[in-house]
Design a protein around this motif. Sequence first.
Motif, PDB file in Angstrom:
ATOM      1  N   VAL A 229      -8.716   4.226  -0.424  1.00 56.74           N
ATOM      2  CA  VAL A 229      -9.522   3.001  -0.437  1.00 56.74           C
ATOM      3  C   VAL A 229     -10.603   3.129  -1.498  1.00 56.74           C
ATOM      4  O   VAL A 229     -10.954   4.235  -1.917  1.00 56.74           O
ATOM      5  CB  VAL A 229     -10.177   2.727   0.941  1.00 56.74           C
ATOM      6  CG1 VAL A 229      -9.134   2.469   2.006  1.00 56.74           C
ATOM      7  CG2 VAL A 229     -11.099   3.841   1.357  1.00 56.74           C
ATOM      8  N   SER A 230     -11.131   2.000  -1.908  1.00 57.97           N
ATOM      9  CA  SER A 230     -12.256   2.062  -2.843  1.00 57.97           C
ATOM     10  C   SER A 230     -13.485   2.538  -2.077  1.00 57.97           C
ATOM     11  O   SER A 230     -13.667   2.218  -0.897  1.00 57.97           O
ATOM     12  CB  SER A 230     -12.504   0.709  -3.504  1.00 57.97           C
ATOM     13  OG  SER A 230     -12.822  -0.262  -2.551  1.00 57.97           O
ATOM     14  N   ALA A 231     -14.298   3.310  -2.728  1.00 55.41           N
ATOM     15  CA  ALA A 231     -15.450   3.951  -2.092  1.00 55.41           C
ATOM     16  C   ALA A 231     -16.399   2.938  -1.459  1.00 55.41           C
ATOM     17  O   ALA A 231     -17.021   3.225  -0.434  1.00 55.41           O
ATOM     18  CB  ALA A 231     -16.196   4.822  -3.105  1.00 55.41           C
TER      19      ALA A 231
ATOM     20  N   TYR B  21       0.849  -1.196   0.000  1.00 52.92           N
ATOM     21  CA  TYR B  21       0.000   0.000   0.000  1.00 52.92           C
ATOM     22  C   TYR B  21       0.883   1.243   0.000  1.00 52.92           C
ATOM     23  O   TYR B  21       1.036   1.910   1.030  1.00 52.92           O
ATOM     24  CB  TYR B  21      -0.930   0.001   1.218  1.00 52.92           C
ATOM     25  CG  TYR B  21      -1.831  -1.200   1.276  1.00 52.92           C
ATOM     26  CD1 TYR B  21      -2.932  -1.302   0.431  1.00 52.92           C
ATOM     27  CD2 TYR B  21      -1.577  -2.243   2.169  1.00 52.92           C
ATOM     28  CE1 TYR B  21      -3.755  -2.416   0.472  1.00 52.92           C
ATOM     29  CE2 TYR B  21      -2.406  -3.352   2.212  1.00 52.92           C
ATOM     30  CZ  TYR B  21      -3.484  -3.431   1.371  1.00 52.92           C
ATOM     31  OH  TYR B  21      -4.308  -4.535   1.409  1.00 52.92           O
ATOM     32  N   PRO B  22       1.469   1.574  -1.126  1.00 54.54           N
ATOM     33  CA  PRO B  22       2.448   2.672  -1.166  1.00 54.54           C
ATOM     34  C   PRO B  22       1.863   4.061  -0.873  1.00 54.54           C
ATOM     35  O   PRO B  22       2.615   4.980  -0.554  1.00 54.54           O
ATOM     36  CB  PRO B  22       3.005   2.599  -2.588  1.00 54.54           C
ATOM     37  CG  PRO B  22       1.924   1.923  -3.380  1.00 54.54           C
ATOM     38  CD  PRO B  22       1.263   0.963  -2.435  1.00 54.54           C
ATOM     39  N   ASN B  23       0.542   4.220  -0.952  1.00 52.29           N
ATOM     40  CA  ASN B  23      -0.071   5.522  -0.675  1.00 52.29           C
ATOM     41  C   ASN B  23      -0.542   5.668   0.763  1.00 52.29           C
ATOM     42  O   ASN B  23      -1.059   6.709   1.134  1.00 52.29           O
ATOM     43  CB  ASN B  23      -1.245   5.778  -1.617  1.00 52.29           C
ATOM     44  CG  ASN B  23      -0.786   5.984  -3.036  1.00 52.29           C
ATOM     45  OD1 ASN B  23       0.274   6.542  -3.284  1.00 52.29           O
ATOM     46  ND2 ASN B  23      -1.573   5.513  -3.986  1.00 52.29           N
ATOM     47  N   TYR B  24      -0.395   4.629   1.569  1.00 49.76           N
ATOM     48  CA  TYR B  24      -0.793   4.696   2.978  1.00 49.76           C
ATOM     49  C   TYR B  24       0.321   5.400   3.749  1.00 49.76           C
ATOM     50  O   TYR B  24       1.469   4.969   3.723  1.00 49.76           O
ATOM     51  CB  TYR B  24      -1.002   3.306   3.563  1.00 49.76           C
ATOM     52  CG  TYR B  24      -2.304   2.642   3.199  1.00 49.76           C
ATOM     53  CD1 TYR B  24      -2.992   2.931   2.025  1.00 49.76           C
ATOM     54  CD2 TYR B  24      -2.844   1.682   4.030  1.00 49.76           C
ATOM     55  CE1 TYR B  24      -4.180   2.294   1.714  1.00 49.76           C
ATOM     56  CE2 TYR B  24      -4.032   1.037   3.729  1.00 49.76           C
ATOM     57  CZ  TYR B  24      -4.692   1.353   2.564  1.00 49.76           C
ATOM     58  OH  TYR B  24      -5.871   0.712   2.257  1.00 49.76           O
ATOM     59  N   VAL B  25      -0.026   6.464   4.433  1.00 46.98           N
ATOM     60  CA  VAL B  25       0.959   7.225   5.208  1.00 46.98           C
ATOM     61  C   VAL B  25       0.463   7.353   6.646  1.00 46.98           C
ATOM     62  O   VAL B  25      -0.709   7.622   6.876  1.00 46.98           O
ATOM     63  CB  VAL B  25       1.241   8.601   4.570  1.00 46.98           C
ATOM     64  CG1 VAL B  25       0.005   9.442   4.441  1.00 46.98           C
ATOM     65  CG2 VAL B  25       2.299   9.355   5.335  1.00 46.98           C
ATOM     66  N   VAL B  26       1.357   7.123   7.584  1.00 43.36           N
ATOM     67  CA  VAL B  26       1.042   7.144   9.000  1.00 43.36           C
ATOM     68  C   VAL B  26       1.840   8.264   9.669  1.00 43.36           C
ATOM     69  O   VAL B  26       2.990   8.519   9.305  1.00 43.36           O
ATOM     70  CB  VAL B  26       1.400   5.783   9.644  1.00 43.36           C
ATOM     71  CG1 VAL B  26       1.270   5.821  11.143  1.00 43.36           C
ATOM     72  CG2 VAL B  26       0.558   4.682   9.049  1.00 43.36           C
ATOM     73  N   PHE B  27       1.219   8.904  10.655  1.00 41.25           N
ATOM     74  CA  PHE B  27       1.894   9.922  11.447  1.00 41.25           C
ATOM     75  C   PHE B  27       1.859   9.501  12.909  1.00 41.25           C
ATOM     76  O   PHE B  27       0.809   9.117  13.418  1.00 41.25           O
ATOM     77  CB  PHE B  27       1.214  11.286  11.271  1.00 41.25           C
ATOM     78  CG  PHE B  27       1.352  11.818   9.886  1.00 41.25           C
ATOM     79  CD1 PHE B  27       2.458  12.549   9.515  1.00 41.25           C
ATOM     80  CD2 PHE B  27       0.373  11.559   8.939  1.00 41.25           C
ATOM     81  CE1 PHE B  27       2.598  13.028   8.215  1.00 41.25           C
ATOM     82  CE2 PHE B  27       0.499  12.031   7.646  1.00 41.25           C
ATOM     83  CZ  PHE B  27       1.610  12.765   7.285  1.00 41.25           C
ATOM     84  N   ARG B  28       3.034   9.585  13.567  1.00 39.02           N
ATOM     85  CA  ARG B  28       3.145   9.154  14.960  1.00 39.02           C
ATOM     86  C   ARG B  28       3.717  10.277  15.820  1.00 39.02           C
ATOM     87  O   ARG B  28       4.421  11.155  15.333  1.00 39.02           O
ATOM     88  CB  ARG B  28       4.133   8.002  15.091  1.00 39.02           C
ATOM     89  CG  ARG B  28       3.892   6.806  14.288  1.00 39.02           C
ATOM     90  CD  ARG B  28       5.037   5.842  14.581  1.00 39.02           C
ATOM     91  NE  ARG B  28       5.182   4.834  13.565  1.00 39.02           N
ATOM     92  CZ  ARG B  28       5.113   3.541  13.810  1.00 39.02           C
ATOM     93  NH1 ARG B  28       4.890   3.104  15.023  1.00 39.02           N
ATOM     94  NH2 ARG B  28       5.279   2.678  12.829  1.00 39.02           N
ATOM     95  N   HIS B  29       3.460  10.137  17.112  1.00 44.78           N
ATOM     96  CA  HIS B  29       4.127  10.989  18.092  1.00 44.78           C
ATOM     97  C   HIS B  29       5.596  10.580  18.134  1.00 44.78           C
ATOM     98  O   HIS B  29       5.909   9.394  18.065  1.00 44.78           O
ATOM     99  CB  HIS B  29       3.527  10.776  19.489  1.00 44.78           C
ATOM    100  CG  HIS B  29       2.160  11.330  19.638  1.00 44.78           C
ATOM    101  ND1 HIS B  29       1.933  12.636  19.994  1.00 44.78           N
ATOM    102  CD2 HIS B  29       0.944  10.760  19.485  1.00 44.78           C
ATOM    103  CE1 HIS B  29       0.628  12.835  20.059  1.00 44.78           C
ATOM    104  NE2 HIS B  29       0.010  11.722  19.743  1.00 44.78           N
ATOM    105  N   SER B  30       6.468  11.544  18.313  1.00 44.65           N
ATOM    106  CA  SER B  30       7.891  11.212  18.390  1.00 44.65           C
ATOM    107  C   SER B  30       8.236  10.532  19.712  1.00 44.65           C
ATOM    108  O   SER B  30       9.116   9.684  19.766  1.00 44.65           O
ATOM    109  CB  SER B  30       8.748  12.471  18.202  1.00 44.65           C
ATOM    110  OG  SER B  30       8.438  13.413  19.214  1.00 44.65           O
ATOM    111  N   GLY B  31       7.532  10.862  20.790  1.00 39.72           N
ATOM    112  CA  GLY B  31       7.856  10.311  22.100  1.00 39.72           C
ATOM    113  C   GLY B  31       7.352   8.901  22.324  1.00 39.72           C
ATOM    114  O   GLY B  31       8.094   8.015  22.745  1.00 39.72           O
ATOM    115  N   ASN B  32       6.080   8.649  22.028  1.00 41.60           N
ATOM    116  CA  ASN B  32       5.503   7.339  22.349  1.00 41.60           C
ATOM    117  C   ASN B  32       5.223   6.477  21.114  1.00 41.60           C
ATOM    118  O   ASN B  32       4.751   5.365  21.243  1.00 41.60           O
ATOM    119  CB  ASN B  32       4.221   7.503  23.170  1.00 41.60           C
ATOM    120  CG  ASN B  32       3.094   8.179  22.408  1.00 41.60           C
ATOM    121  OD1 ASN B  32       3.098   8.273  21.184  1.00 41.60           O
ATOM    122  ND2 ASN B  32       2.111   8.664  23.142  1.00 41.60           N
TER     123      ASN B  32
END
Length: 118
Positions: free
Chosen positions: A46-48, A25-36
């Motif tokens: 995703v498909s509708a 899934y090359p278009n899936y992007v995740v953002f995380r907290h740097s600390g935890n």
Amino acid sequence: MQRSDLIEYIKNNYGSDPEYLWRKYPNYVVFRHSGNTKWFAAIIDVSADKLHSGDANTIIDVINVKIRPELVGSLRLKDGIFPGYHMNKEHWVSIKLNDGIDETELKSLIDESYRLTQ
């Protein structure tokens, strides 16, 4: 809000670099907290038909954010907001990008997700 603008907004406001975790899934992007390292946002395509009775051939961008459980029901009454795709549906929602959701409200929901996952 466009996907690229949203990625820049999150990078600039939360100091979180986008992570592309899945080769499949090359278009899936995740953002995380740097600390935890907890996720506070994920932008996916995703498909509708995965979110509603849309066309399986139509691919849409959504952002998954964590929400206080008491707000989930009322938010899901709005157009373009769905139960969290591949997330706990009591705590997460999927918001369709470029679907008329107010940019200020979207940013506020990301802020809330960031706070809830600290």
